[in-house]
Structure formats: C-alpha cells, structure tokens
Write an enzyme that holds these catalytic residues in place. Structure first.
Site, PDB file in Angstrom:
ATOM      1  N   SER A  72      43.775  48.294  47.773  1.00  0.00           N
ATOM      2  CA  SER A  72      44.100  46.890  47.514  1.00  0.00           C
ATOM      3  C   SER A  72      45.598  46.667  47.692  1.00  0.00           C
ATOM      4  O   SER A  72      46.405  47.590  47.541  1.00  0.00           O
ATOM      5  CB  SER A  72      43.693  46.530  46.084  1.00  0.00           C
ATOM      6  OG  SER A  72      44.190  45.257  45.713  1.00  0.00           O
ATOM      7  N   TYR A 103      44.639  47.997  37.113  1.00  0.00           N
ATOM      8  CA  TYR A 103      44.024  47.903  38.434  1.00  0.00           C
ATOM      9  C   TYR A 103      45.021  48.334  39.508  1.00  0.00           C
ATOM     10  O   TYR A 103      44.661  49.033  40.453  1.00  0.00           O
ATOM     11  CB  TYR A 103      43.536  46.480  38.694  1.00  0.00           C
ATOM     12  CG  TYR A 103      42.758  46.344  39.990  1.00  0.00           C
ATOM     13  CD1 TYR A 103      41.442  46.780  40.082  1.00  0.00           C
ATOM     14  CD2 TYR A 103      43.353  45.784  41.119  1.00  0.00           C
ATOM     15  CE1 TYR A 103      40.733  46.668  41.262  1.00  0.00           C
ATOM     16  CE2 TYR A 103      42.649  45.661  42.307  1.00  0.00           C
ATOM     17  CZ  TYR A 103      41.345  46.110  42.376  1.00  0.00           C
ATOM     18  OH  TYR A 103      40.641  46.004  43.561  1.00  0.00           O
TER      19      TYR A 103
END
Length: 259
Positions: free
Chosen positions: A138, A148
């Site tokens: 990501s 995350y």
C-alpha cells in the site's frame, strides 16, 4: 501460461487479479474464507475463459489453515508459477484505544501469512528456476498511518529484501503499493471516504494491470498511477519528521469528520 494462486480472491483486488490472470490463460488456485463466493468466481472463470480452477477455503489468521495453503505451494507435482499475496483488510481504530486482538489478527493475515506463503513459494520456485511472487502492499507503507502503515511497510521492505535475495535465480518478487482503490475495503473497515477527491481513487483494473506489468518486468516495487508515483517519490525524500506532522494533521481531520 501456468498456474497462479491468489489469496483474498473472493472480492476486490483479489477477484480482479484472478479474473485478469484467467483472461490470460492462467489456471487458478482461489483462496479466501467465503466458499460460496469462491465457487461463484470459479464457475464464472471456467465458463468465460475455459481455465482450470481450484478452491482452497482458508482463514489466513489461522496458522494451521495457512499451512494448508503453504503445502499447496510446495506441491512439486502441481507447481504454482505466480503467488499473489492479496488478502488483507483495513484498521480504522487507534492502536491505544482499540482491541489488541484486532491488531494481532491483522498481523496474522497481512504479515505472518505473507511470510509463510512467500517462504513456501520461493523455496519451490527457486528449485525450479522460475516463478514470481506479487505482494499487495500500500501507499501507506511510505507514510505514517497507524499500525496499517507499519504492516504494509513490512510487506514492502520484505518484498524488496526477498527480491534481492532471489536475484539471478529466475524468481522475482514485487510489491504493488496502490493508493485508494474502489473496492469493498473501506466499507468493510467502516471508513467514511466521502471527502476524498475523485482524482485520488484508482480502479481495480488499473492497479492489476500495472502490478502485472511490474511482475513481467521483474520490478521490486510498483506504484500505480502518475499521481501516486509522485506522492511516493516525495514521501521518500521529505524529512521523516514532516511526514509525521502531516500524518498527525490528517489523523486529527479524520477524527473530526468521522461519522
């Protein structure tokens, strides 16, 4: 064209990867928790592209179930030529106020499973002298957006490190680092994305095609779209303190606009 194994294949990017690979003539091993969705996808791919599909129902948060997928990757009689580590989900709550079990679940799916499956695939592929691993990371891996970001930073750096280790063996490793993609991802994480400008959204097909081009080129890291390439380049050169300050401001804004 060989066989590809895709985790998280029942929806979103995983489904898009499976569909594109089937259209190119790859047989598929489809991995996810939801068997009914996998069966629907399997039937569709067989009908549309006349490929062979295999279903593996597995919860990658469970070590034993992850091992069953790893065993499939180690199967010398039915070699897998491309592993797509795509399974994952978003984390909306703060680390200090959230449930630790949720954090451990995220690590199991997006770190441990990637580690275990990449180990299984790379060993078998290296022995054959060919193969590819594609890890879905990501843009968050270049930023500071809670755990995350930490998880996806591990995925990106791990992919780069394994790519270096396997250089010259015939096996490549690529991390694709998309920004915001139009999938179920944000809805499942209960994230309000209504304020995000349209130009920051990516379509699944765009991400999949750029990722597979990067795999074909043997690139270690792929960032889809010119916009996100520019953002990634900036994040790599600006002082880390500035990145943290901007991330703090964005986090505060999210808290004040959250439903």
């Amino acid at each position: 064209m060989g066989t590809a194994l895709v985790t998280g294949a029942s929806a979103g990017l995983g489904r898009a990867f499976a569909t594109e690979l089937a259209s190119r003539g790859h047989d598929l091993v489809l991995v996810a928790r939801n068997r009914s969705r996998l069966e629907e996808l399997s039937t569709e791919l067989q009908r549309e592209y006349a490929v062979t599909t295999e279903i593996l129902t597995a919860d990658l948060a469970d070590r034993d179930q992850t091992e069953r997928v790893a065993e499939r990757l180690r199967d010398l009689e039915r070699p897998v030529d491309l592993l797509v580590n795509n399974a994952g989900f978003g984390l909306r709550r703060s680390f200090s106020k959230g449930d630790l079990a949720d954090e451990e679940h995220a690590l199991a799916v997006m770190v441990r499973a990637v580690l275990v499956l990449s180990h299984a695939a790379s060993g078998t592929m290296r022995a054959r002298g060919r193969g590819a691993i594609l890890n879905v990371s990501s843009m968050a891996s270049f930023a500071v957006m809670g755990t995350y970001s930490a998880i996806k930073s591990w995925v990106t750096v791990f992919s780069e490190a394994l790519s270096v280790e396997l250089a010259g063996t015939g096996v490549t490793v690529t991390a694709v680092c998309p920004g915001f993609v139009r999938t179920e991802f944000h809805d499942r994480a209960k994230m309000n994305m209504s304020a995000l400008p349209d130009q920051l959204w990516l379509e699944t097909d765009q991400v999949v095609l750029e990722a597979l081009r990067a795999v074909d080129a043997g690139a270690a890291v792929s960032v889809p779209s010119a916009t996100y390439k520019a953002v990634a380049a900036a994040l790599r050169v600006v002082p880390r303190g500035l990145t943290r300050r901007v991330s703090t401001q964005l986090a505060q804004r999210r808290r004040t606009t959250a439903p």
